[in-house]
Design an enzyme around this catalytic site. Structure first.
Site, mmCIF file in Angstrom:
data_model
loop_
_atom_site.group_PDB
_atom_site.id
_atom_site.type_symbol
_atom_site.label_atom_id
_atom_site.label_comp_id
_atom_site.label_asym_id
_atom_site.label_seq_id
_atom_site.Cartn_x
_atom_site.Cartn_y
_atom_site.Cartn_z
ATOM 1 N N ASP A 118 -2.056 1.192 7.594
ATOM 2 C CA ASP A 118 -2.936 0.045 7.825
ATOM 3 C C ASP A 118 -3.280 -0.121 9.302
ATOM 4 O OD1 ASP A 118 -0.232 -0.550 8.272
ATOM 5 O OD2 ASP A 118 -0.469 -2.673 7.785
ATOM 6 N N THR A 147 2.406 -7.475 0.260
ATOM 7 C CA THR A 147 2.217 -8.670 -0.561
ATOM 8 C C THR A 147 1.167 -8.468 -1.643
ATOM 9 O OG1 THR A 147 2.802 -10.062 1.339
ATOM 10 C CG2 THR A 147 1.700 -11.144 -0.502
#
Length: 269
Positions: free
Chosen positions: A109, A10
């Site tokens: 991540d 995002t």
């Protein structure tokens, strides 16, 4: 100074660390079509406003779950800051074992969160990251990464509900005071928020049961504070966990050298 780039599905987060503290953090919507020059013009203006010159950037590190964005982020580092970025992947020195069947498939991540969480809070623990997906990642007492669970993020769930049900509107995310909604929108907000609280608590309970002992639960991601309000499961909220994981990873690994013929190297990628 270190330029840190955390590329999510995002948003892309850019941050600069001077060895002691974060000098600035900036967000940009993720787009695989954005060029290195677009990044450069935008970022240079923000750095100037923060009193940082491009020549003060001496190292860079990138973590990305969007492979298509990596090419231009690499070019950004080479052409605008004259540094070759370290790119987070399972083959680097993480300082812990990655105890899963296919380490190369683990999102950067998730490993970065594991690294920072163990460094700050010590295991055993589980990191819950509220992003495009909601991930649960388990870290052993010695820092080893054990895997976890992935569920759709709450924004994806809201959008899917709106798209699939013609009479259900798109709603915002918030904590409703009542579980029983007395009209459509309050009912949707209740089901979304308290349903996610149920998912969080249920998965954390099952993970602890399978692990065999209690685990610290660390929440990260933009929506972490909102969901932490609805449950007592979390030990800490740390919104900068992934960024700090990138910083720590850069300290453990030598910076890669700039290619001798950058133009030819870029064209070959």
């Amino acid at each position: 100074m270190l330029l840190v780039i955390d590329t999510g599905n995002t948003n892309i987060v850019f941050a600069v660390h001077n060895g002691t503290e974060w000098r600035g953090t900036w967000r940009l919507a993720t787009s695989a079509q954005r060029t290195s020059d677009e990044y450069g013009v935008w970022l240079e203006a923000l750095l100037t406003r923060a009193g940082i010159t491009p020549r003060e950037i001496t190292r860079a590190v990138i973590g990305t779950v969007v492979p298509a964005a990596l090419y231009d982020l690499r070019r950004l580092c080479r052409e605008w800051f004259d540094v070759e970025p370290l790119v987070a992947n399972a083959k680097l020195d993480w300082g812990f074992e990655i105890k899963v069947d296919t380490p190369d498939e683990v999102g950067a991540d998730r490993l970065l969160n594991a690294l920072a969480a163990h460094n700050h809070y010590r295991g055993p623990l589980v990191v819950v990251d509220f992003g495009t997906a909601t991930t649960f990642d388990v870290v052993d007492a010695d820092g080893a990464y054990l895997g976890g669970a992935i569920s759709p993020g709450i924004n994806l769930s809201i959008e899917a509900l709106h798209q699939a049900a013609a009479r259900l509107p798109r709603i915002g995310i918030g904590r409703p005071q009542s579980v029983i909604g007395r009209s459509t929108i309050p009912a949707m907000r209740s089901g979304t928020y308290w349903g996610y609280i149920g998912l969080i608590e249920g998965l954390l309970t099952r993970i602890e049961g399978e692990y065999g002992t209690s685990l610290k639960a660390i929440a990260t991601g933009g929506l972490a504070p909102l969901f932490a309000e609805g449950t007592s499961k979390f030990t800490a909220i740390d919104s900068d966990l992934t960024l700090d994981g990138l910083r720590l990873l850069s300290l453990r690994n030598n910076p890669p050298p700039l290619p001798r013929d950058r133009a030819r190297f870029i064209e070959a990628e």
